[in-house]
Write a protein that holds these residues in place. Structure first.
Motif, short mmCIF file in Angstrom:
data_model
loop_
_atom_site.label_atom_id
_atom_site.label_comp_id
_atom_site.label_asym_id
_atom_site.label_seq_id
_atom_site.Cartn_x
_atom_site.Cartn_y
_atom_site.Cartn_z
N ARG A 113 -5.89 -66.92 16.24
CA ARG A 113 -6.80 -65.80 15.99
C ARG A 113 -6.87 -65.63 14.48
O ARG A 113 -5.95 -65.13 13.86
N ASP A 114 -7.98 -66.05 13.90
CA ASP A 114 -8.17 -65.95 12.45
C ASP A 114 -8.82 -64.61 12.15
O ASP A 114 -9.74 -64.19 12.83
N GLU A 115 -8.33 -63.95 11.11
CA GLU A 115 -8.86 -62.63 10.77
C GLU A 115 -9.45 -62.62 9.36
O GLU A 115 -8.94 -63.27 8.45
N TRP A 116 -10.56 -61.91 9.22
CA TRP A 116 -11.15 -61.69 7.89
C TRP A 116 -11.60 -60.26 7.80
O TRP A 116 -12.30 -59.80 8.69
N PRO A 117 -11.21 -59.55 6.79
CA PRO A 117 -10.31 -59.91 5.71
C PRO A 117 -8.90 -60.23 6.23
O PRO A 117 -8.48 -59.71 7.25
N MET A 118 -8.23 -61.06 5.49
CA MET A 118 -6.88 -61.50 5.86
C MET A 118 -5.93 -60.31 5.91
O MET A 118 -6.16 -59.29 5.26
N ALA A 119 -4.84 -60.49 6.65
CA ALA A 119 -3.85 -59.42 6.80
C ALA A 119 -3.23 -59.04 5.45
O ALA A 119 -2.89 -57.88 5.24
N MET A 120 -3.12 -60.00 4.55
CA MET A 120 -2.49 -59.71 3.25
C MET A 120 -3.41 -58.94 2.30
O MET A 120 -3.01 -58.59 1.19
N CYS A 121 -4.63 -58.65 2.75
CA CYS A 121 -5.59 -57.90 1.93
C CYS A 121 -5.59 -56.43 2.34
O CYS A 121 -5.56 -56.11 3.53
N GLN A 131 -11.91 -64.49 14.80
CA GLN A 131 -12.48 -65.66 15.45
C GLN A 131 -11.34 -66.58 15.87
O GLN A 131 -10.31 -66.65 15.22
N TYR A 132 -11.58 -67.28 16.97
CA TYR A 132 -10.61 -68.28 17.44
C TYR A 132 -10.93 -69.60 16.74
O TYR A 132 -12.06 -70.07 16.78
N ILE A 133 -9.92 -70.17 16.09
CA ILE A 133 -10.10 -71.47 15.43
C ILE A 133 -8.87 -72.34 15.69
O ILE A 133 -7.83 -71.85 16.15
N THR A 134 -8.97 -73.61 15.36
CA THR A 134 -7.85 -74.52 15.60
C THR A 134 -6.67 -74.16 14.69
O THR A 134 -6.86 -73.77 13.54
N PRO A 135 -5.46 -74.28 15.23
CA PRO A 135 -4.28 -73.94 14.43
C PRO A 135 -4.18 -74.74 13.12
O PRO A 135 -3.79 -74.20 12.09
N LYS A 136 -4.54 -76.03 13.18
CA LYS A 136 -4.44 -76.86 11.97
C LYS A 136 -5.30 -76.29 10.84
O LYS A 136 -4.84 -76.16 9.70
N ASP A 137 -6.54 -75.92 11.15
CA ASP A 137 -7.45 -75.37 10.14
C ASP A 137 -6.93 -74.01 9.66
O ASP A 137 -6.84 -73.77 8.45
N GLY A 142 -4.38 -70.85 5.51
CA GLY A 142 -3.47 -69.78 5.14
C GLY A 142 -2.44 -70.23 4.12
O GLY A 142 -2.13 -69.52 3.15
N SER A 143 -1.92 -71.44 4.31
CA SER A 143 -0.96 -72.00 3.37
C SER A 143 -1.61 -72.24 2.01
O SER A 143 -1.03 -71.93 0.96
N TRP A 144 -2.82 -72.79 2.03
CA TRP A 144 -3.54 -73.07 0.79
C TRP A 144 -3.79 -71.78 0.01
O TRP A 144 -3.53 -71.71 -1.20
N VAL A 145 -4.30 -70.75 0.69
CA VAL A 145 -4.57 -69.47 0.03
C VAL A 145 -3.27 -68.88 -0.50
O VAL A 145 -3.20 -68.39 -1.64
#
Length: 163
Positions: A113-121, A131-137, A142-145
């Motif tokens: 479950r991908d969230e925007w704005p991100m939880a850290m915001c 939105q539901y997206i693949t875990p790899k993406d 999340g790691s990149w950000v």
């Protein structure tokens, strides 16, 4: 003769009223443009209404859509739907924001479950776009950000621009 004079007076009054209206609208437009202090490009009205702007931003992050296409599409669609493209870093509030944003959103096998704005915001939390997206993406993004923003303290305002 009386009717002609009345019509002329009425027409003069209407013309005067139209001129005053045009002046008022012009002044309002100039005041709005002055209020935004040049941070908005003329014609870029969507950024005014969806809360995005370069005003008060400390850093701009170019998000790589080719590396994380699902996350990039989610950010684009969430911003287009009215969510902010600016994230105020608030790591301390991330857990509470995540709980609020994901409340009532069921888990799906094989999806994150991908969230925007991100939880850290600070802008995240309740009413976040999910939105539901693949875990790899999702996890890669999340790691990149996280790596990109690791040196910035809480309170830093970061504008996200998706390539």
């Amino acid at each position: 003769m009386t009717r002609k004079r009345t019509r002329k007076r009425r027409n003069k009054g209407t013309a005067r009223l139209k001129k005053q209206w045009v002046t008022l609208v012009t002044l309002a437009l100039v005041a709005c443009l002055a209020w935004f202090n040049g941070d908005y490009k003329l014609g870029d009205w969507t950024s005014i209404f969806n809360g995005s702007s370069s005003q008060g931003v400390d850093h701009t992050l170019i998000f790589p859509s080719e590396r994380y296409p699902e996350t990039a599409n989610h950010i684009r669609s969430a911003v287009k739907a009215g969510h902010s493209d600016v994230c105020t870093i608030d790591r301390d509030g991330a857990e509470a924001n995540r709980d609020l944003s994901l409340k009532g959103v069921p888990v799906k096998k094989g999806k994150d479950r991908d969230e925007w704005p991100m939880a850290m915001c600070a802008e995240g939390g309740a009413n976040a776009d999910i939105q539901y997206i693949t875990p790899k993406d999702n996890r890669g993004a999340g790691s990149w950000v996280g790596n990109q923003l690791s040196t910035y303290p809480n309170g830093t305002r970061v504008k996200f621009v998706v390539e």
